[in-house]
Scaffold this motif. Structure first.
Motif, PDB file in Angstrom:
ATOM      1  N   ALA A 100      21.299 -10.258 -26.394  1.00  0.00           N
ATOM      2  CA  ALA A 100      20.395  -9.280 -26.986  1.00  0.00           C
ATOM      3  C   ALA A 100      20.623  -9.233 -28.500  1.00  0.00           C
ATOM      4  CB  ALA A 100      20.633  -7.902 -26.373  1.00  0.00           C
ATOM      5  N   LEU A 101      19.525  -9.113 -29.248  1.00  0.00           N
ATOM      6  CA  LEU A 101      19.580  -9.126 -30.708  1.00  0.00           C
ATOM      7  C   LEU A 101      18.633  -8.085 -31.284  1.00  0.00           C
ATOM      8  CD1 LEU A 101      19.351 -12.985 -31.312  1.00  0.00           C
ATOM      9  CD2 LEU A 101      21.370 -11.583 -31.755  1.00  0.00           C
ATOM     10  N   PRO A 102      18.831  -7.718 -32.548  1.00  0.00           N
ATOM     11  CA  PRO A 102      17.814  -6.935 -33.261  1.00  0.00           C
ATOM     12  C   PRO A 102      16.555  -7.784 -33.433  1.00  0.00           C
ATOM     13  CG  PRO A 102      19.936  -6.897 -34.402  1.00  0.00           C
ATOM     14  CD  PRO A 102      20.022  -7.973 -33.357  1.00  0.00           C
ATOM     15  N   PRO A 103      15.523  -7.290 -34.128  1.00  0.00           N
ATOM     16  CA  PRO A 103      14.321  -8.095 -34.364  1.00  0.00           C
ATOM     17  C   PRO A 103      14.656  -9.464 -34.957  1.00  0.00           C
ATOM     18  CG  PRO A 103      13.905  -5.832 -34.983  1.00  0.00           C
ATOM     19  CD  PRO A 103      15.362  -5.905 -34.636  1.00  0.00           C
ATOM     20  N   ALA A 104      13.777 -10.430 -34.731  1.00  0.00           N
ATOM     21  CA  ALA A 104      14.063 -11.829 -35.045  1.00  0.00           C
ATOM     22  C   ALA A 104      14.423 -12.068 -36.513  1.00  0.00           C
ATOM     23  CB  ALA A 104      12.867 -12.688 -34.643  1.00  0.00           C
ATOM     24  N   LEU A 105      13.821 -11.333 -37.449  1.00  0.00           N
ATOM     25  CA  LEU A 105      14.066 -11.571 -38.867  1.00  0.00           C
ATOM     26  C   LEU A 105      15.179 -10.696 -39.437  1.00  0.00           C
ATOM     27  CD1 LEU A 105      10.444 -12.045 -40.277  1.00  0.00           C
ATOM     28  CD2 LEU A 105      12.087 -13.778 -39.534  1.00  0.00           C
ATOM     29  N   ALA A 106      15.858  -9.945 -38.594  1.00  0.00           N
ATOM     30  CA  ALA A 106      16.981  -9.127 -39.056  1.00  0.00           C
ATOM     31  C   ALA A 106      18.148 -10.020 -39.451  1.00  0.00           C
ATOM     32  CB  ALA A 106      17.410  -8.151 -37.968  1.00  0.00           C
ATOM     33  N   ALA A 107      18.969  -9.560 -40.384  1.00  0.00           N
ATOM     34  CA  ALA A 107      20.104 -10.359 -40.846  1.00  0.00           C
ATOM     35  C   ALA A 107      21.070 -10.668 -39.713  1.00  0.00           C
ATOM     36  CB  ALA A 107      20.824  -9.623 -41.971  1.00  0.00           C
ATOM     37  N   VAL A 108      21.304  -9.705 -38.832  1.00  0.00           N
ATOM     38  CA  VAL A 108      22.219  -9.928 -37.706  1.00  0.00           C
ATOM     39  C   VAL A 108      21.721 -11.058 -36.813  1.00  0.00           C
ATOM     40  CG1 VAL A 108      23.030  -8.903 -35.533  1.00  0.00           C
ATOM     41  CG2 VAL A 108      23.262  -7.645 -37.678  1.00  0.00           C
ATOM     42  N   SER A 109      20.426 -11.113 -36.572  1.00  0.00           N
ATOM     43  CA  SER A 109      19.875 -12.195 -35.762  1.00  0.00           C
ATOM     44  C   SER A 109      20.099 -13.543 -36.433  1.00  0.00           C
ATOM     45  CB  SER A 109      18.382 -11.961 -35.516  1.00  0.00           C
ATOM     46  OG  SER A 109      18.167 -10.799 -34.743  1.00  0.00           O
ATOM     47  N   GLU A 110      19.887 -13.599 -37.738  1.00  0.00           N
ATOM     48  CA  GLU A 110      20.085 -14.846 -38.471  1.00  0.00           C
ATOM     49  C   GLU A 110      21.559 -15.266 -38.446  1.00  0.00           C
ATOM     50  OE1 GLU A 110      17.663 -16.563 -39.461  1.00  0.00           O
ATOM     51  OE2 GLU A 110      16.016 -15.329 -40.206  1.00  0.00           O
TER      52      GLU A 110
END
Length: 221
Positions: A80-90
């Motif tokens: 599970a991740l935050p929205p796709a363009l969030a820094a955490v996802s990156e």
């Protein structure tokens, strides 16, 4: 603000819409995460002003009962991740690639609108792990109640940055920088820092974000 003219605060409800406004160069000043910053600086004429004076990392949380020891244990699992363009996802996608796991091939990704819903997905078993910013762990009391533990922390990068478009005169950029750097010494500034649980800020240098550029390229390969 110490710029000598009014400042109109604007944002967008999604990362995708915000990214579009950066692409249009709609904003004179932006406060953005490091992956947005390199896009803004490299393609849309934004210049660094000041950044938060602390590292940014993502922490991958799992159920405390899981025996896993590292990212390779997430092969075949749901992350599970935050929205796709969030820094955490990156950051998390780059970390997976660095250990030889291909996002959406070796590890299924599920994006959530909030950090709490991401963590709750692990607690109820609809996801095997959740990535959140490190600072969230000190702000969310539910991690212990949800019986979660950190599995691994990603490498660190420079944190959020305030950048100004090149059309903003240099003198105004300098005044903005001095104003932001003064936050620890003023009541209003301390309120801003406390709201984000930030320690302070320093002058930003574009070369400090080369490590972010390298991770962005890795995630795009």
């Amino acid at each position: 603000l110490e710029l000598g003219r009014p400042v109109d605060l604007r944002t967008k409800p999604t990362f995708e819409q915000f990214a579009k406004e950066i692409e249009r160069q709609s904003y004179e000043i932006v406060f953005v995460h490091p992956f947005f910053y390199v896009q803004a600086a490299d393609h849309y004429n934004y210049l660094p002003v000041a950044r938060l004076n602390e590292p940014m990392t993502a922490v991958i949380m799992v159920d405390a009962s899981r025996p896993w020891r590292g990212l390779p244990d997430l092969a075949g699992k749901i992350l599970a991740l935050p929205p796709a363009l969030a820094a955490v996802s990156e950051l998390t996608k780059a970390a997976l690639i660095e250990v030889g796991l291909k996002p959406e091939v070796d590890v299924a990704l599920r994006h959530f609108r909030t950090k709490v819903s991401c963590l709750q997905a692990v607690a109820i078993g609809s996801a095997d792990a959740c990535a959140v910013p490190r600072f969230v762990l000190s702000q969310i009391d539910s991690t212990a109640r949800l019986n979660l533990r950190p599995l691994v922390e990603t490498r660190s990068v420079r944190h959020f940055v305030i950048a100004a478009h090149a059309r903003v005169p240099e003198g105004e950029r300098n005044r903005l920088q001095q104003h932001v750097l003064s936050w620890p010494n003023t009541p209003h500034g301390r309120l801003v820092l406390a709201a984000g649980a930030w320690s302070g800020s320093v002058a930003a240098n574009d070369r400090e974000y080369d490590e972010v550029r390298a991770l962005a390229r890795l995630a795009q390969e």
